[in-house]
Design a protein around this motif. Structure first.
Motif, PDB file in Angstrom:
ATOM      1  N   ARG A  63       0.794  -1.197   0.000  1.00  0.00           N
ATOM      2  CA  ARG A  63       0.000   0.000   0.000  1.00  0.00           C
ATOM      3  C   ARG A  63       0.833   1.256   0.000  1.00  0.00           C
ATOM      4  N   ILE A  64       0.303   2.297  -0.630  1.00  0.00           N
ATOM      5  CA  ILE A  64       0.995   3.547  -0.722  1.00  0.00           C
ATOM      6  C   ILE A  64       0.389   4.558   0.204  1.00  0.00           C
ATOM      7  N   SER A  65       1.102   5.033   1.110  1.00  0.00           N
ATOM      8  CA  SER A  65       0.765   6.050   2.073  1.00  0.00           C
ATOM      9  C   SER A  65      -0.648   6.539   2.051  1.00  0.00           C
ATOM     10  N   PRO A  66      -1.564   5.801   2.628  1.00  0.00           N
ATOM     11  CA  PRO A  66      -2.945   6.154   2.571  1.00  0.00           C
ATOM     12  C   PRO A  66      -3.296   7.319   3.439  1.00  0.00           C
ATOM     13  N   THR A  67      -2.542   7.584   4.450  1.00  0.00           N
ATOM     14  CA  THR A  67      -2.905   8.677   5.325  1.00  0.00           C
ATOM     15  C   THR A  67      -3.010   9.957   4.567  1.00  0.00           C
ATOM     16  N   ARG A  68      -2.346  10.004   3.452  1.00  0.00           N
ATOM     17  CA  ARG A  68      -2.362  11.230   2.693  1.00  0.00           C
ATOM     18  C   ARG A  68      -3.579  11.358   1.841  1.00  0.00           C
ATOM     19  N   ALA A  69      -4.509  10.556   2.053  1.00  0.00           N
ATOM     20  CA  ALA A  69      -5.717  10.745   1.334  1.00  0.00           C
ATOM     21  C   ALA A  69      -6.249  12.029   1.831  1.00  0.00           C
ATOM     22  N   GLY A  70      -6.806  12.840   1.117  1.00  0.00           N
ATOM     23  CA  GLY A  70      -6.927  14.114   1.663  1.00  0.00           C
ATOM     24  C   GLY A  70      -8.219  14.736   1.775  1.00  0.00           C
ATOM     25  N   LEU A  71      -8.434  15.261   2.804  1.00  0.00           N
ATOM     26  CA  LEU A  71      -9.545  16.070   3.154  1.00  0.00           C
ATOM     27  C   LEU A  71     -10.051  16.602   1.871  1.00  0.00           C
ATOM     28  N   ILE A  72      -9.840  17.680   1.472  1.00  0.00           N
ATOM     29  CA  ILE A  72     -10.359  18.073   0.204  1.00  0.00           C
ATOM     30  C   ILE A  72      -9.570  17.480  -0.907  1.00  0.00           C
ATOM     31  N   ALA A  73      -8.495  17.052  -0.678  1.00  0.00           N
ATOM     32  CA  ALA A  73      -7.654  16.587  -1.734  1.00  0.00           C
ATOM     33  C   ALA A  73      -7.670  15.120  -1.867  1.00  0.00           C
ATOM     34  N   LEU A  74      -8.659  14.452  -1.510  1.00  0.00           N
ATOM     35  CA  LEU A  74      -8.687  13.021  -1.661  1.00  0.00           C
ATOM     36  C   LEU A  74      -7.689  12.346  -0.789  1.00  0.00           C
ATOM     37  N   GLN A  96      -6.615  -1.361  -2.544  1.00  0.00           N
ATOM     38  CA  GLN A  96      -7.098  -0.693  -1.342  1.00  0.00           C
ATOM     39  C   GLN A  96      -7.933   0.517  -1.711  1.00  0.00           C
ATOM     40  N   LEU A  97      -8.989   0.738  -0.937  1.00  0.00           N
ATOM     41  CA  LEU A  97      -9.863   1.883  -1.112  1.00  0.00           C
ATOM     42  C   LEU A  97      -9.727   2.778   0.108  1.00  0.00           C
ATOM     43  N   ASP A  98      -9.415   4.045  -0.118  1.00  0.00           N
ATOM     44  CA  ASP A  98      -9.343   5.050   0.944  1.00  0.00           C
ATOM     45  C   ASP A  98     -10.432   6.086   0.710  1.00  0.00           C
ATOM     46  N   ILE A  99     -11.204   6.356   1.732  1.00  0.00           N
ATOM     47  CA  ILE A  99     -12.275   7.350   1.643  1.00  0.00           C
ATOM     48  C   ILE A  99     -11.997   8.431   2.677  1.00  0.00           C
ATOM     49  N   THR A 100     -11.887   9.650   2.214  1.00  0.00           N
ATOM     50  CA  THR A 100     -11.570  10.766   3.095  1.00  0.00           C
ATOM     51  C   THR A 100     -12.703  11.785   3.068  1.00  0.00           C
ATOM     52  N   SER A 101     -13.039  12.291   4.229  1.00  0.00           N
ATOM     53  CA  SER A 101     -14.005  13.384   4.328  1.00  0.00           C
ATOM     54  C   SER A 101     -13.459  14.412   5.306  1.00  0.00           C
ATOM     55  N   TRP A 102     -13.906  15.645   5.183  1.00  0.00           N
ATOM     56  CA  TRP A 102     -13.317  16.683   6.014  1.00  0.00           C
ATOM     57  C   TRP A 102     -14.219  17.915   6.095  1.00  0.00           C
ATOM     58  N   ASP A 138     -15.417  34.781   7.608  1.00  0.00           N
ATOM     59  CA  ASP A 138     -15.774  33.557   8.317  1.00  0.00           C
ATOM     60  C   ASP A 138     -16.298  32.558   7.291  1.00  0.00           C
ATOM     61  N   GLY A 139     -15.723  31.330   7.294  1.00  0.00           N
ATOM     62  CA  GLY A 139     -16.153  30.383   6.278  1.00  0.00           C
ATOM     63  C   GLY A 139     -15.843  28.943   6.625  1.00  0.00           C
ATOM     64  N   TRP A 140     -16.433  28.059   5.833  1.00  0.00           N
ATOM     65  CA  TRP A 140     -16.254  26.608   5.961  1.00  0.00           C
ATOM     66  C   TRP A 140     -15.771  26.045   4.639  1.00  0.00           C
ATOM     67  N   THR A 141     -14.901  25.034   4.732  1.00  0.00           N
ATOM     68  CA  THR A 141     -14.490  24.228   3.584  1.00  0.00           C
ATOM     69  C   THR A 141     -14.787  22.772   3.927  1.00  0.00           C
ATOM     70  N   TYR A 142     -15.354  22.036   2.972  1.00  0.00           N
ATOM     71  CA  TYR A 142     -15.778  20.666   3.276  1.00  0.00           C
ATOM     72  C   TYR A 142     -15.742  19.846   1.991  1.00  0.00           C
ATOM     73  N   GLY A 143     -15.611  18.519   2.153  1.00  0.00           N
ATOM     74  CA  GLY A 143     -15.573  17.690   0.957  1.00  0.00           C
ATOM     75  C   GLY A 143     -15.430  16.214   1.272  1.00  0.00           C
ATOM     76  N   ILE A 144     -15.421  15.442   0.203  1.00  0.00           N
ATOM     77  CA  ILE A 144     -15.246  13.995   0.303  1.00  0.00           C
ATOM     78  C   ILE A 144     -14.432  13.525  -0.891  1.00  0.00           C
TER      79      ILE A 144
END
Length: 699
Positions: free
Chosen positions: A3-14, A309-315, A332-338
C-alpha cells in the motif's frame, strides 16, 4: 497487500497517498521499491497501520514517483529552532521559501504563485492528506506546527497527481505522528531565545487494543525582531484510530489553531537597510495584525481489498479571520468535501501494472466583510459585504506499467470543473455596487513519464505534464485605494518538461532535476499602494526553467575510531523565469526569484549523541524588484551554526545561532511595475543575529 501512504488521502484533496504502487507477488527481484505494511509497537517511530504507514514505507512510496519528489524525516529538524516552514524546507531544492515575519513566508515551487504578496497560491498545502487551502485554492501556513510533524513530502509540479493536484507547483504534505509512528509515547520540549522568544510543546500517544491515539500541543510567543512584530500562536493536533478488522481501519483527525500576530509592514529599500528593525508608519497607525481561528475535522477510512485498497476521506475546516490592514477584513467560512481513492496492483498481459484512481468533490463558503481602518484597527464605515462560494469537481487516474521489471511507463490525467460565485455589495462607503456574478473553469490535464532503476537505489525519470491554476478570490476581487471590483481572470495553464535522477551510491546521495515550464496566462501581481494587496494580471506567455539539486557525501567515517561521521551537503536551486515576447515587458526576467540560491552545510556527528553543523546560505545576486528590470536587491551570505547533544534519561539539548555576522539584507518584497527609490515601500528586512536553544525529553 502492499500500500501507498494512505494517510495522505486528503480532506479536500482526496487524502492521496503517493504515486507508488503495490508490488505483486510475481514482481521480480530487481524492481522499484515496493511497500508492505507491517504493524509494529508504538513509540519506535518505525511502526505503521492501515491508515498510517511506517515512515520508511512512506519514504519508499514517495521515492517511487516517476518525477521530482522529496521526503524529509522531521526528526532531522528537531535540533534546530524550527519556527516556520523555511526551517523545515531549507534543505529541499526547488522550493523557494522567503521569510517575511512570524510564520508568514513566500512559498513557491517552480514559480508557482511567485508574485503573490501574501499567503500562497499554486501549491496544495496538506496536513495528513487534508488540504489546509480553502476551496478556492488560497491558503496560509499558520495551521502547520513544525514541532508536530513526523515527515514532510514534497511533490513538485505534476508529480502530485496522486493527490489530485495539477497545479504548477504541486503539493506539500505535512504528516503528523500517530501512536504507531511517534518516536516515543511521551515527548516534551521547551525552547527560548532572542527577541523574547519562548515555546513549549508536548505530545502523548498510546495503543490500546484496537484503538490508538496521538495528541500534541504547542504554544509560542515572541516579541519579534522588528517593532510591532509580536506573535502568540497556539496549535493543537490529535488523531484517533480504530482497527475495525484486519481489512478495515478508520482514523479521525481534529485540530485547533490560534494566531495573534502583529504586522510590521514593508519599508523602502533605504529604510530597510539603514533601520531594519522599525515598523512602517502605516502598520503602526492602523495597528495592522492577523488573527485567525481555525478548527479542522477529518476522517480517513481505509479498506483493504483482495486486489488493492480503497481510501475514503471526508473533512470540514472552519476558519475565522480578523485582519486589520489597509482596511479591516473580517471573514468567516467553511471548507468541506469527500474524496475516494483506489490503489491497486495487478498483472496485465504478464506485466506488473499499478493503478491509482481518485475523485473529490469539495466546496467552501466564505462571508467576507471589509471596513475602513479608522486607525488602531478600529472599524470605520463598511466597504464590502460579500459572499464567496467555491465548488470543485475533480477526477483523475495514474497508471504505471512495467515494460521491464526496472522500467515503468507512467500515464495519467485529471479532469476538473471549478466554479467561483461572488455576490454582495461593493464600495459601500462611496458609490455602492451590487454584484452577483461568477465564473467557471474546466479542463483536462494529461501526464506521461518514464521511471528507470538501472541499479538498486538509483533512479532516472522523465515526464511531461499539463497544469492548470485557477484564480482564487483574492485574484478575482481586487481592491485599490478607491474601489473594489470582480475581475474575471483567465486560468493559468502550462506544459512542464522534466528530467532527473535521485539515488544513493556508496557515500553519495543525491536528487537532481532540470525542468522547463511554458505557461499561458500566468497570474502575476504588483503592488498598487502601501499596505494594499497586489493586483493580479494574466501575462500572455512566460517561460520558467531551472535546476534543482541536493547532494551529500560522507567525507569521512571513524575519524576518532568511534564510528563518527563528517558529512558535506550542498543544495542549489537555479531559476530562470522570464516573459516571452510580451507586448509590454518583452523578454524581461520576472521579479522576486533570485537566479541562484545555495546552501552548504558540514555536519560532524558522533554516535554518543553529539553533532555540530556550520552552514552558509548564499544568494550571489539578489532578485529583480520590478517588471521593467531596473533594480535588484543585493545578494548576501548568511552564516550560522547549530549543535546538539544527548542528555541522560532520554533528554536532548540544542543551540542554534543564526546570521552570526548580523548581515543586513532583504529577505522578501512585493513586486512593482517600476522601482522608485522614494516611493517603493515593498521590502521586508531579514532578521539580524539571533540565538535559540532548547531541551527535549522523550520517554
Amino acid at each position: 497487500m502492499n500500500r501507498i501512504s494512505p494517510t495522505r488521502a486528503g480532506l479536500i484533496a482526496l487524502a492521496a497517498a503517493s504515486p507508488l504502487a503495490i508490488a505483486t507477488a510475481e514482481a521480480q527481484t530487481t524492481e522499484l521499491p515496493t511497500i508492505t505494511i507491517e504493524g509494529q509497537p508504538s513509540g519506535t517511530g518505525t511502526g505503521g497501520s492501515l491508515t498510517s504507514p511506517a515512515i520508511e514505507t512512506q519514504r519508499r512510496a514517495v521515492q517511487s514517483t516517476a518525477g521530482s519528489v522529496s521526503h524529509i524525516d522531521a526528526e532531522t529538524t528537531r535540533n534546530t529552532y524550527a519556527t516556520n516552514l523555511r526551517d523545515v524546507l531549507q534543505d529541499t531544492p526547488g522550493v523557494l521559501v522567503q521569510n517575511r515575519y512570524s510564520q508568514e513566508i513566500r512559498l513557491s515551487i517552480r514559480g508557482s504563485g511567485l508574485a503573490r504578496a501574501f499567503h500562497t497560491r499554486g501549491i496544495e498545502i496538506l496536513q495528513d492528506g487534508v488540504p489546509t487551502n480553502l476551496a478556492d485554492g488560497s491558503g496560509d501556513f499558520y495551521q502547520i506546527d513544525p514541532l508536530a510533524l513526523r515527515a514532510i513530502e514534497v511533490f513538485r509540479g505534476g508529480n502530485a497527481l496522486p493527490f489530485g493536484s495539477s497545479t504548477l507547483g504541486g503539493a506539500i504534505n505535512f504528516v503528523t505522528p500517530t501512536a504507531y509512528t511517534a518516536t516515543a509515547p511521551n515527548v516534551f520540549s521547551i525552547e527560548a531565545g532572542s527577541f523574547g522568544t519562548i515555546r513549549g510543546h508536548g505530545s502523548v500517544s498510546r495503543v490500546m487494543g484496537d484503538w490508538d491515539f496521538h495528541a500534541s500541543g504547542t504554544v509560542t510567543h515572541s516579541d519579534g525582531w522588528r517593532a510591532h512584530e509580536q506573535q502568540t500562536l497556539g496549535h493543537f493536533n490529535a488523531n484517533v484510530g480504530r482497527r475495525i478488522s484486519d481489512r478495515v481501519e478508520a482514523r479521525f483527525y481534529v485540530g485547533a489553531y490560534y494566531t495573534d500576530v502583529k504586522l510590521p509592514g514593508t519599508l523602502t529599500y533605504g529604510a530597510a537597510m539603514t533601520n531594519p528593525r522599525q515598523a512602517s508608519a502605516t502598520a503602526l497607525s492602523g495597528d495592522q495584525a492577523r488573527n485567525t481561528y481555525v478548527q479542522r475535522f477529518a476522517n480517513v477510512t481505509s479498506i483493504k481489498l483482495d486486489f488493492g485498497q480503497l481510501d475514503i476521506t471526508s473533512w470540514a475546516i472552519h476558519k475565522h479571520l480578523n485582519h486589520p490592514i489597509f482596511q479591516v477584513l473580517d471573514q468567516d467560512g467553511w471548507t468541506y468535501g469527500i474524496s475516494p481513492r483506489f490503489t491497486g496492483s495487478f498483472n496485465l498481459g504478464g506485466y506488473r501494472n499499478d493503478l491509482i484512481v481518485g475523485a473529490r468533490i469539495f466546496a467552501g463558503t466564505n462571508q467576507a466583510f471589509q471596513f475602513v481602518n479608522a486607525g488602531n484597527a478600529v472599524r470605520g464605515v463598511q466597504t464590502v459585504n460579500a459572499r464567496q462560494l467555491a465548488s470543485n469537481y475533480e477526477t483523475w487516474f495514474e497508471n504505471r506499467f512495467f515494460i521491464l521489471p526496472q522500467l515503468a511507463l507512467t500515464a495519467g490525467m485529471k479532469a476538473y470543473v471549478a466554479k467561483r460565485d461572488f455576490s454582495g455589495t461593493l464600495n459601500m462607503n462611496t458609490l455602492p455596487v451590487a454584484v452577483d456574478t461568477g465564473i467557471t473553469y474546466s479542463g483536462v490535464n494529461p501526464r506521461v513519464g518514464l521511471l528507470w532503476e538501472p541499479v538498486r537505489d538509483v533512479q532516472v525519470f522523465a515526464n511531461i505534464t499539463r497544469s492548470s491554476d485557477v484564480p482564487d478570490f483574492s485574484d478575482l476581487t481586487q481592491t485599490t485605494a478607491t474601489t473594489t471590483a470582480f475581475v474575471p481572470l483567465k486560468a493559468q495553464t502550462g506544459t512542464t518538461f522534466e528530467v532527473g535522477t535521485r539515488g544513493r551510491y556508496g557515500a553519495f546521495t543525491w536528487e537532481a532535476t532540470a525542468y522547463r515550464a511554458d505557461l499561458r496566462n500566468q497570474m502575476l501581481q504588483f503592488n498598487t499602494g502601501v499596505g494594499i494587496p497586489a493586483a493580479t494580471f494574466n501575462a500572455p506567455r512566460t517561460q520558467l526553467q531551472g535546476v534543482e539539486l541536493a547532494a551529500s557525501v560522507d567525507l569521512s567515517r571513524n575519524l576518532t575510531g568511534h564510528d563518527d561521521r563528517l558529512t558535506l551537503k550542498q543544495v542549489w536551486t537555479w531559476s530562470d523565469f522570464r516573459f516571452v515576447n510580451d507586448p509590454t515587458y518583452g523578454n524581461n526576467r520576472l521579479p522576486l526569484a533570485p537566479e541562484h540560491v545555495l546552501r552548504t552545510s558540514l555536519t560532524y556527528a558522533h554516535p554518543a549523541g553529539f553533532s555540530i553543523t556550520p552552514a552558509i546560505d548564499i544568494v550571489p545576486q539578489g532578485a529583480l524588484v520590478d517588471y521593467r528590470n531596473t533594480f535588484r536587491v543585493p545578494g548576501y551570505a548568511l552564516f550560522g551554526v547549530s549543535a546538539a547533544a544527548k542528555l541522560p534519561n532520554g533528554g536532548e539539548a540544542f543551540v542554534d545561532i543564526r546570521n552570526i555576522a548580523d548581515k543586513r539584507y532583504i529577505s522578501d518584497f512585493g513586486p512593482v511595475v517600476q522601482y522608485n527609490p522614494a516611493s517603493t515601500a515593498t521590502f521586508y528586512p531579514g532578521t539580524g543575529r539571533s540565538i535559540y536553544g532548547g531541551v527535549r525529553v522523550k520517554f
